[in-house]
Design a protein around this motif. Structure first.
Motif, mmCIF file in Angstrom:
data_model
loop_
_atom_site.group_PDB
_atom_site.id
_atom_site.type_symbol
_atom_site.label_atom_id
_atom_site.label_comp_id
_atom_site.label_asym_id
_atom_site.label_seq_id
_atom_site.Cartn_x
_atom_site.Cartn_y
_atom_site.Cartn_z
ATOM 1 N N GLU A 1 0.829 -1.212 0.000
ATOM 2 C CA GLU A 1 0.000 0.000 0.000
ATOM 3 C C GLU A 1 0.861 1.258 0.000
ATOM 4 O O GLU A 1 0.565 2.238 -0.708
ATOM 5 C CB GLU A 1 -0.925 -0.014 1.223
ATOM 6 N N GLN A 2 1.928 1.251 0.794
ATOM 7 C CA GLN A 2 2.834 2.398 0.802
ATOM 8 C C GLN A 2 3.531 2.571 -0.548
ATOM 9 O O GLN A 2 3.693 3.696 -1.038
ATOM 10 C CB GLN A 2 3.874 2.229 1.913
ATOM 11 N N GLN A 3 3.910 1.477 -1.154
ATOM 12 C CA GLN A 3 4.585 1.561 -2.448
ATOM 13 C C GLN A 3 3.632 2.024 -3.545
ATOM 14 O O GLN A 3 4.025 2.762 -4.455
ATOM 15 C CB GLN A 3 5.203 0.208 -2.809
ATOM 16 N N LEU A 4 2.378 1.597 -3.481
ATOM 17 C CA LEU A 4 1.407 2.062 -4.476
ATOM 18 C C LEU A 4 1.079 3.537 -4.310
ATOM 19 O O LEU A 4 0.674 4.196 -5.271
ATOM 20 C CB LEU A 4 0.118 1.237 -4.379
ATOM 21 N N GLY A 5 1.219 4.063 -3.097
ATOM 22 C CA GLY A 5 0.906 5.465 -2.853
ATOM 23 C C GLY A 5 2.022 6.418 -3.210
ATOM 24 O O GLY A 5 1.841 7.641 -3.120
ATOM 25 N N GLN A 6 3.170 5.900 -3.602
ATOM 26 C CA GLN A 6 4.287 6.767 -3.958
ATOM 27 C C GLN A 6 4.048 7.439 -5.307
ATOM 28 O O GLN A 6 3.258 6.965 -6.133
ATOM 29 C CB GLN A 6 5.584 5.956 -4.005
ATOM 30 N N ALA A 7 4.763 8.545 -5.528
ATOM 31 C CA ALA A 7 4.606 9.282 -6.789
ATOM 32 C C ALA A 7 5.161 8.474 -7.957
ATOM 33 O O ALA A 7 4.545 8.410 -9.025
ATOM 34 C CB ALA A 7 5.298 10.640 -6.693
ATOM 35 N N ASN A 8 6.314 7.861 -7.766
ATOM 36 C CA ASN A 8 6.918 7.035 -8.811
ATOM 37 C C ASN A 8 6.608 5.567 -8.507
ATOM 38 O O ASN A 8 7.326 4.897 -7.760
ATOM 39 C CB ASN A 8 8.429 7.264 -8.878
ATOM 40 N N VAL A 9 5.542 5.083 -9.091
ATOM 41 C CA VAL A 9 5.110 3.712 -8.839
ATOM 42 C C VAL A 9 5.871 2.778 -9.762
ATOM 43 O O VAL A 9 6.037 3.050 -10.961
ATOM 44 C CB VAL A 9 3.589 3.568 -9.066
ATOM 45 N N SER A 10 6.337 1.684 -9.195
ATOM 46 C CA SER A 10 7.068 0.695 -9.979
ATOM 47 C C SER A 10 6.091 -0.274 -10.631
ATOM 48 O O SER A 10 5.068 -0.639 -10.047
ATOM 49 C CB SER A 10 8.057 -0.057 -9.091
ATOM 50 N N ILE A 11 6.417 -0.701 -11.841
ATOM 51 C CA ILE A 11 5.567 -1.667 -12.532
ATOM 52 C C ILE A 11 5.595 -3.017 -11.840
ATOM 53 O O ILE A 11 4.619 -3.781 -11.886
ATOM 54 C CB ILE A 11 6.013 -1.793 -14.010
ATOM 55 N N ASP A 12 6.704 -3.310 -11.149
ATOM 56 C CA ASP A 12 6.807 -4.600 -10.461
ATOM 57 C C ASP A 12 5.798 -4.709 -9.329
ATOM 58 O O ASP A 12 5.185 -5.767 -9.131
ATOM 59 C CB ASP A 12 8.229 -4.783 -9.915
ATOM 60 N N ILE A 13 5.610 -3.640 -8.570
ATOM 61 C CA ILE A 13 4.666 -3.711 -7.456
ATOM 62 C C ILE A 13 3.234 -3.837 -7.973
ATOM 63 O O ILE A 13 2.389 -4.517 -7.376
ATOM 64 C CB ILE A 13 4.822 -2.467 -6.537
ATOM 65 N N LYS B 1 3.776 4.374 -21.661
ATOM 66 C CA LYS B 1 3.993 3.269 -20.729
ATOM 67 C C LYS B 1 2.849 2.255 -20.710
ATOM 68 O O LYS B 1 2.824 1.363 -19.855
ATOM 69 C CB LYS B 1 4.204 3.816 -19.315
ATOM 70 N N TRP B 2 1.888 2.394 -21.619
ATOM 71 C CA TRP B 2 0.750 1.477 -21.612
ATOM 72 C C TRP B 2 1.190 0.040 -21.921
ATOM 73 O O TRP B 2 0.586 -0.921 -21.425
ATOM 74 C CB TRP B 2 -0.285 1.946 -22.625
ATOM 75 N N VAL B 3 2.222 -0.106 -22.736
ATOM 76 C CA VAL B 3 2.679 -1.449 -23.108
ATOM 77 C C VAL B 3 3.116 -2.234 -21.879
ATOM 78 O O VAL B 3 2.952 -3.459 -21.812
ATOM 79 C CB VAL B 3 3.830 -1.337 -24.129
ATOM 80 N N LYS B 4 3.661 -1.537 -20.872
ATOM 81 C CA LYS B 4 4.144 -2.230 -19.675
ATOM 82 C C LYS B 4 3.011 -2.818 -18.846
ATOM 83 O O LYS B 4 3.181 -3.863 -18.220
ATOM 84 C CB LYS B 4 4.967 -1.266 -18.818
ATOM 85 N N VAL B 5 1.866 -2.153 -18.825
ATOM 86 C CA VAL B 5 0.771 -2.600 -17.959
ATOM 87 C C VAL B 5 -0.329 -3.317 -18.729
ATOM 88 O O VAL B 5 -1.303 -3.773 -18.128
ATOM 89 C CB VAL B 5 0.163 -1.404 -17.197
#
Length: 768
Positions: free
Chosen positions: A177-189, A263-267
């Motif tokens: 939850e903390q990682q999703l709330g960050q400004a720079n969200v990682s695709i891995d999370i 970045k749509w290709v990543k998700v």
């Protein structure tokens, strides 16, 4: 079992020549590695003397015979069970390579007793080889099962071990939850959260997994317990969509579609899995509250469904089912999701959605009752909104389905069979006509659908005249209501007055009733009447109500017309002819009051025509429309009377729908609160005079119960009466005063301008 026992005894025996090939340096490395694995507590058992490890011991011929027998039994297995022998040969060939020089467990024990401290490195290397050969090794292609040690440390960040699954814990969910709330969200999370969502669904599915394309995701995590499951669902519903928006870098007021970002290709791949799992969860959930939360989340994710055409059709198919059969709140949320998804891909989805929604509407409008009527009305209004998205596309559907109605009517007129009549005289046919009438009325300002007005009016008129008997008077009134609505919305003249007035000439209607109905008869959810209902007085009461209501509604709309005085002449003559023969004072009073208002409006129009000295040509449509607009602003007497009648009529319909006299309890209408008089103080009126006999509405104590007077106390002493409930005393303290109170409360449903106040609460969208 015999073969297995002998196999275990024969394993782990050193082979001759192995120690000779190994160098002392390699043996020393193996010894150090073994000591490191065993730890500081490992002990070395000394040997008694240096002996050759491969020298066979004499004096044990029985064991050698047993080894040969075991070898022969393994060879004999090829003839006894060739399938099992082939299986061992393919999967574990080492088991069949049995060596006669291998020592048994007794030889191993003797060798351990003879070991000493300081034995050379070659002999230590042989011990390692013995331990390695003692147990059966599986093939390297098999995956290693998860161990309990993988789940011991819950504070770790969730890195899965090689080939194992990771248990979802609350601490791990907080970190995500903390990682999703960050400004720079990682695709891995984001991918991990989607995999956890898939694993949560796999934990509640019937077979323990989805059994489909998402099975690799389910193996990555393990969800155990209700707390972990709820935590995963809550994490996805609340935090996943904003995290994806930040990951894509979408600007606040950007109109660019999401799938056109870099970045749509990543998700794209993980989003496809997630949307598939989300619609699967929507299908499995039956709770209204949970469905509401999931549909709100799906409404947020609607922009991400656009690139997935096949998946979008699957989602829309499930949403249409919820729109047609769900609870009230679920219906609204499902429609909002359908509308948002369809608007974003209108070119490809609109045809599919319109067809599916119309078929669902017809399928679920087969039976009409007070319980199903609100849902049918909602489906009809929402479907009209969907058709209004693109009238060019809607024309093809409307033309096709109106043509089907005409074909059913033509077959009924030509064949005149029971089945053909039933194909027309049913709720599905009537509700379909009402739908197209609403659509044509909603699109009256646009020319695309106006050519369909005449065919629909012709169909409705043909349905009325198909079986013009008193038994189908309710169906006639439903069709007339549709025609009047169409005439009012499209501003088109439809000759409905003869169809209304001819009801008064029916022999069944004018015949004297032979039975008395206990309850008033209502035509709202009825198409056909039986013989017993035709003989009751409630049938005639409802027919008079319908005739007066339809005449008043249509003539109030046509009253500003320039030709109103000429239009009502046949109707006035028909009403006067019925009044001469009618012997019912109640019917005569209602129709005579209506007749007076019609004649008054007719004189009003004639006077205005004479005053204005109409000098324009009747072919000049603009001049005629301008004159009628002036009359409409002045308001004719019939229009004013219709507005007041509509108030009481709507209030009556609400009371009947609620099946109770106290309508305020159902709709939370505020009641007038009067202060109760204090005991011992005389009650005074507005003029200041003392009232000797105050009304019952004023004689109420703080609990809402009437305060008995002295005379009532004396009467109770003389005659014992059964106690009444509080509800009965509150609703009807005395028959003389109940009617004014009800009228006062009913007036609260309308504002000062005469418009009905919306008593339905608005949908709260703050949670979105």
């Amino acid at each position: 079992m015999k073969l297995a026992a002998k196999k275990v005894k024969s394993l782990g025996k050193p082979k001759s020549g192995i120690s000779k090939k190994k160098t002392p340096k390699d043996a020393a490395k193996k010894t150090v590695a073994k000591n490191a694995e065993n730890g500081p507590e490992a002990k070395v058992i000394p040997k008694k003397a240096k002996q050759k490890p491969v020298a066979p011991q004499k004096g044990k011929p029985a064991k050698k015979g047993a080894k040969k027998t075991h070898k022969e039994e393994l060879e004999g297995l090829k003839d006894i069970d060739p399938e099992f022998y082939d299986f061992l040969k393919k999967n574990d060939k080492k088991l069949l390579d049995f060596n006669l020089l291998d020592s048994d467990e007794d030889d191993d024990e003797e060798e351990e007793e003879q070991q000493k401290k300081g034995e050379n490195k070659a002999e230590s290397s042989e011990d390692d080889e013995e331990d390695e050969e003692k147990y059966h090794k599986p093939s390297e292609g098999l995956e290693v099962a998860s161990d309990e040690s993988d789940f011991e440390d819950e504070a770790e960040d969730g890195e899965a071990t090689a080939g194992g699954t990771q248990k979802i814990t609350l601490n791990l969910l907080r970190q995500w939850e903390q990682q999703l709330g960050q400004a720079n969200v990682s695709i891995d999370i984001v991918r991990k959260v989607i995999q956890a969502f898939n694993s949560a669904l796999a934990s509640i599915s019937a077979d323990g997994a989805d059994g489909g394309e998402n099975q690799p995701n389910a193996a990555a995590f393990k969800v155990v317990g209700a707390a972990a499951f709820n935590g995963v669902i809550q994490l996805c519903v609340i935090h996943l969509q904003p995290a994806i928006i930040r990951l894509l870098g979408v600007k606040p007021n950007s109109s660019m579609p999401l799938h056109k970002h870099k970045k749509w290709v990543k998700v794209r791949g993980c989003l496809r899995y997630y949307l598939t799992d989300l619609i699967r969860l929507v299908e499995q959930v039956s709770s209204v509250n949970i469905l509401g939360v999931l549909l709100k989340h799906l409404h947020q994710m609607a922009g991400m469904v656009v690139p997935f055409t096949a998946l979008g059709k699957t989602i829309l198919k499930r949403l249409i089912v919820l729109w047609a059969t769900g609870d009230e709140t679920v219906r609204v949320l499902a429609f909002l999701c359908i509308l948002k998804i369809t608007r974003k891909q209108q070119a490809t989805m609109l045809n599919h959605v319109l067809k599916a929604m119309y078929l669902a509407y017809v399928r679920n409008s087969k039976f009409v009752s007070p319980n199903t009527l609100p849902g049918i009305n909602f489906m009809r209004r929402s479907l009209v909104e969907m058709f209004a998205l693109d009238l060019n596309v809607s024309y093809q559907h409307a033309f096709l389905y109106i043509r089907q109605l005409a074909i059913h009517l033509r077959n009924a007129v030509i064949l005149k069979k029971k089945d053909s009549f039933q194909a027309v005289y049913n709720w599905q046919f009537i509700n379909s006509m009402r739908l197209w009438a609403d659509l044509l009325g909603a699109s009256t300002n646009k020319p695309q659908l106006q050519p369909l007005v005449y065919p629909l009016v012709t169909i409705a008129s043909g349905v009325i005249r198909l079986i013009p008997t008193a038994q189908y008077f309710p169906l006639r009134f439903h069709c007339l209501q549709t025609l009047i609505l169409l005439a009012k919305e499209t501003n088109t003249y439809v000759p409905v007055l003869p169809l209304i007035v001819e009801v008064l000439k029916s022999n069944t209607f004018n015949r004297k009733h032979t039975a008395v109905s206990m309850k008033p008869l209502q035509f709202t959810c009825v198409l056909r009447l039986n013989k017993q209902q035709l003989s009751e007085n409630g049938f005639r009461d409802e027919v008079i109500e319908q005739v007066c209501g339809l005449l008043l509604e249509y003539l109030a709309h046509e009253s500003p017309s320039l030709a109103f005085a000429d239009l009502v002449v046949p109707t006035v003559m028909a009403i006067k002819g019925y009044l001469k023969d009618c012997r019912n004072a109640n019917y005569t009073r209602k129709l005579k009051q209506l007749l007076d208002k019609i004649q008054e409006s007719s004189r009003f129009v004639e006077q205005n025509r004479g005053k204005s000295s109409v000098n324009f040509d009747l072919k000049n449509a603009q001049a005629v429309a301008a004159w009628e607009q002036q009359i409409r602003l002045k308001r004719t007497p019939l229009d004013i009377y219709y507005a007041s009648w509509l108030k009481t009529h709507e209030t009556k319909k609400r009371r009947q729908a609620a099946q109770t006299d106290d309508i305020n309890a159902d709709y939370d209408v505020p009641k007038l609160k009067k202060l109760p008089p204090k005991s011992g103080i005389p009650v005074r009126n507005e003029r200041g005079e003392v009232e000797l006999f105050p009304s019952d509405s004023e004689d109420e104590d703080d609990n809402g119960l009437p305060v008995p007077s002295d005379d009532e106390v004396e009467e109770e002493e003389e005659e014992i009466e059964q106690p009444k409930s509080k509800k009965a005393k509150k609703e009807k303290p005395e028959t003389k005063k109940s009617q004014p109170v009800a009228e006062t409360v009913a007036e609260d449903d309308y504002d000062d301008a005469g418009g009905a106040v919306d008593i339905v609460k608005d949908l709260d969208l703050n949670d979105w």
